[in-house]
Design an enzyme around this catalytic site. Structure first.
Site: not given
Lengths: 337, 325
Positions: B60, B129
């Site tokens: 990322e 998450h």
């Protein structure tokens, strides 16, 4: 040696040196706030590298950027004004020494977060590849940048996508503050050869003597040609000399104002802790000796060159000091484009 | 008007902008041939190919750094971070690079890119998450932040964000992906910084963000049955914030509850409440109230997860308390 090329390198390197001597002098007398970093000792790498980069190339560099920006052709007055936080600066005094940047000269950013440079340059390389005009992305960073994570990720992607990315690592860790003496390159890397890191990703990695602008120029030209040919990234490790004044945060002109008489022989090299620097490690004095060895009128030409550079820096300093500080009413300008 | 799901509306916006502007590229994990783990880029790879719908490794920080660098060299990347929780990994290129480029260069540069990511609870995905971290982005000068709450706004805000010269972060609540609603065909732009009045009312204003808008509208239905008419306002973007529209609503209702799905402490609801307290004090008949997520990690268990974020019942209860006060 191509003597005229030597003179061109020397002019660039003297411009960097005299500029930073002005910065160091101004910094010592508190003419600008904040900390700063000097490129002294690494000029040959910048001069050699920038001599082969093209207009369409896109460059990202770090906090140690003064030499890079000047080598690319930035106006020394605007660069110095930026360091002084003045409205006449390259970035109107908003970025300062750590973020000297010149978009019109192809710098995409100048980041004090050292590893980030590699990601930004890889992004530039990605855009260059899409544009297909032969431009490449160039990341200029120190050995310390490889201690962060982004370079690993960005190099992996650059290798995977065959990005035209030239990675120029200026390894100035020899004798660095806080490091183990005599070890290579530093206590902080498990790899004892930085080339092994890109090497593990299949990125060709070469080492070059950073004190020699000709060697750097050749290495960068070869690497850039490979990038332009679409063969993917190349990593160059330029071994530069550590300058005694490179104290963390606040450097000091430990070796004084460079006396070119030490190259001509008119000034004896002083005894003491910096004798080795003056005699062998200062890239400016080293190259000056090389061009002087051509004989002829080279001594007079050297004096004239230095006088011209000093005059340019003097004018830059006058411009920068005369430039106003930014209007407080503009403090929030430019937050958004 | 024809209806689309929220997910289809986003894809329509991306496709429309990619057709209009060849510099728009998509980058992210599994967004190419796979079409996205939430099917949120489905079909785009087939139309635009691997050169413009680009799968990245699970890197990322490096990949978003590449997006930022590319945005300074003529591209307009839409970079996807699969879960909002993973924006922790892109903080340097987002916060230290993209957000500051315009300022540091006195307007010489900007980073015209969109960072899209997901947020929200409801899928039992657990603490790493399910977070709603939009307030983090709001706290960084130089970033714009949008939370589309309807399919039409998803299309319109995405199109505006892609055309914006600044970095824009868009948070999409995964629970909204299947929400259907009318979506204009063709070009549809919702400007950043324009709030939407979702329901008019006289007794109180509920300012709600993202998925909380749907909960607030549910609450409004329930409250209407109990004789309370609430106004529901969706800021749509948090930066810039359409404070004027919020204040105008408070001038009509004199009471306001701010509902946000992020953690309550130092959150988006706190900021909006503070703005309203400063700007609308003279029209308030009761203190500004806020309702936000508990200051805990998001639990995975079915018995715990629903307790963390506001829902219609809790919003209705908070409105009752507000009008009683």
């Amino acid at each position: 040696m191509d003597a005229e090329q030597g003179w061109r390198f020397l002019e660039t390197m003297l411009l960097m040196r005299r500029f930073e001597e002005a910065v160091g002098t101004l910094g010592a007398r508190g003419a600008f706030p904040g900390h700063y970093h000097l490129y002294i000792g690494q000029e040959a790498t910048g001069a050699g590298a920038f001599s082969v980069l093209r207009e369409q190339d896109r460059i990202a560099t770090t906090h140690r950027n003064h030499g890079h920006v000047l080598a690319r052709g930035a106006d020394p007055g605007a660069a110095l004004a930026e360091i002084l936080g003045r409205e006449g600066g390259l970035n109107r005094g908003r970025g300062g020494t750590i973020h000297l940047c010149a978009p019109d000269l192809g710098f995409v950013s100048t980041s004090g977060i050292v590893g980030s440079v590699v990601g930004l340059a890889a992004g530039a390389a990605f855009a260059c590849k899409g544009r297909g005009d032969g431009g490449i992305g160039v990341a200029l960073f120190g050995d310390g940048a490889l201690e962060e994570g982004i370079p690993f990720e960005a190099m992996n992607i650059a290798a995977l996508w065959k990005l035209p990315l030239l990675l120029l690592c200026e390894n100035n860790s020899a004798d660095a503050w806080g490091m183990a003496k005599g070890g290579y390159p530093a206590l902080v890397h498990a790899a004892n050869d930085l080339r092994a890191i890109p090497g593990a990703l299949g990125i060709p990695a070469i080492r070059v003597e950073g004190i020699d602008p000709f060697a750097v120029c050749d290495a960068v030209a070869t690497a850039a040609a490979r990038c332009r040919a679409g063969e993917g990234p190349v990593f160059i490790e330029a071994m530069t000399r550590r300058w005694a004044g490179s104290a963390p945060l606040w450097p000091e002109l430990a070796t004084g104002i460079t006396d070119l008489g030490m190259a001509t022989g008119e000034t004896p090299i002083p005894e003491g802790p910096h004798a080795e620097w003056f005699a062998r490690n200062d890239p400016v004095l080293r190259l000056a000796r090389l061009v002087l060895a051509q004989g002829g009128d080279s001594a007079a030409r050297l004096r004239a060159l230095d006088a011209a550079v000093c005059a340019r820096i003097g004018a830059a300093e006058r411009f920068a000091l005369a430039s106003p500080l930014p209007d407080p009413a503009t403090a929030t300008d430019f937050t958004f484009a | 008007m024809r209806t689309l799901s929220y997910r289809e509306a986003v894809i329509e916006a991306l496709a429309g902008e990619m057709r209009r502007d060849p510099s728009v590229v998509l980058m992210g994990e599994d967004i190419g041939a796979a079409g996205g783990v939430f099917r949120q880029t489905a079909g785009l790879f087939d139309e635009f190919g691997a050169a413009r719908v680009i799968d990245t490794p699970i890197s990322e920080a490096g990949a978003f750094g590449i997006a930022v660098g590319a945005s300074m060299c003529g591209l307009r990347p839409v970079f996807e971070v699969m879960f909002g929780d993973f924006i922790t990994l892109v903080m340097d290129p987002l916060v230290n690079q993209a957000a500051k480029l315009s300022y540091m260069s006195a307007g010489g540069f900007s980073a015209p890119l969109v960072l899209r990511t997901t947020m929200g609870v409801g899928s039992n995905l657990g603490p790493q998450h399910s977070q709603s971290l939009h307030a983090w982005a709001c706290h960084v000068p130089g970033l714009k932040v949008a939370l589309p709450a309807s399919p039409a706004d998803a299309k319109g805000l995405f199109a505006s964000a892609i055309r914006d010269p600044n970095p824009v972060v868009i948070f999409e609540d995964r629970m909204l992906y299947t929400l259907r609603g009318p979506v204009p065909e063709g070009e549809h732009l919702v400007p950043l910084g324009s709030a939407a009045l979702r329901r008019a009312g006289r007794d109180a204003t509920v300012v709600a963000t993202g998925r909380m808008v749907a909960h607030a509208l549910d609450a409004a239905d329930r409250l209407a049955g109990e004789g309370l008419e609430i106004e529901v306002i969706d800021p749509r973007s948090l930066v810039p914030l359409d404070l004027e529209a919020l204040v105008a609503s408070v001038r009509r209702t004199h009471r306001v509850l701010v509902v946000d799905g992020g953690a309550r402490r130092y959150g988006a609801a706190a900021e909006i409440a503070a703005e309203l307290a400063e700007s609308a004090f003279d029209w308030l008949d009761a203190p500004v109230r806020r309702l936000a997520a508990e200051d805990v990690p998001i639990p995975i268990s079915r018995t715990l997860e629903p307790l963390v974020q506001p829902d219609a019942a809790r919003i209705a209860a908070a409105v009752h308390a507000l009008v009683a006060g």
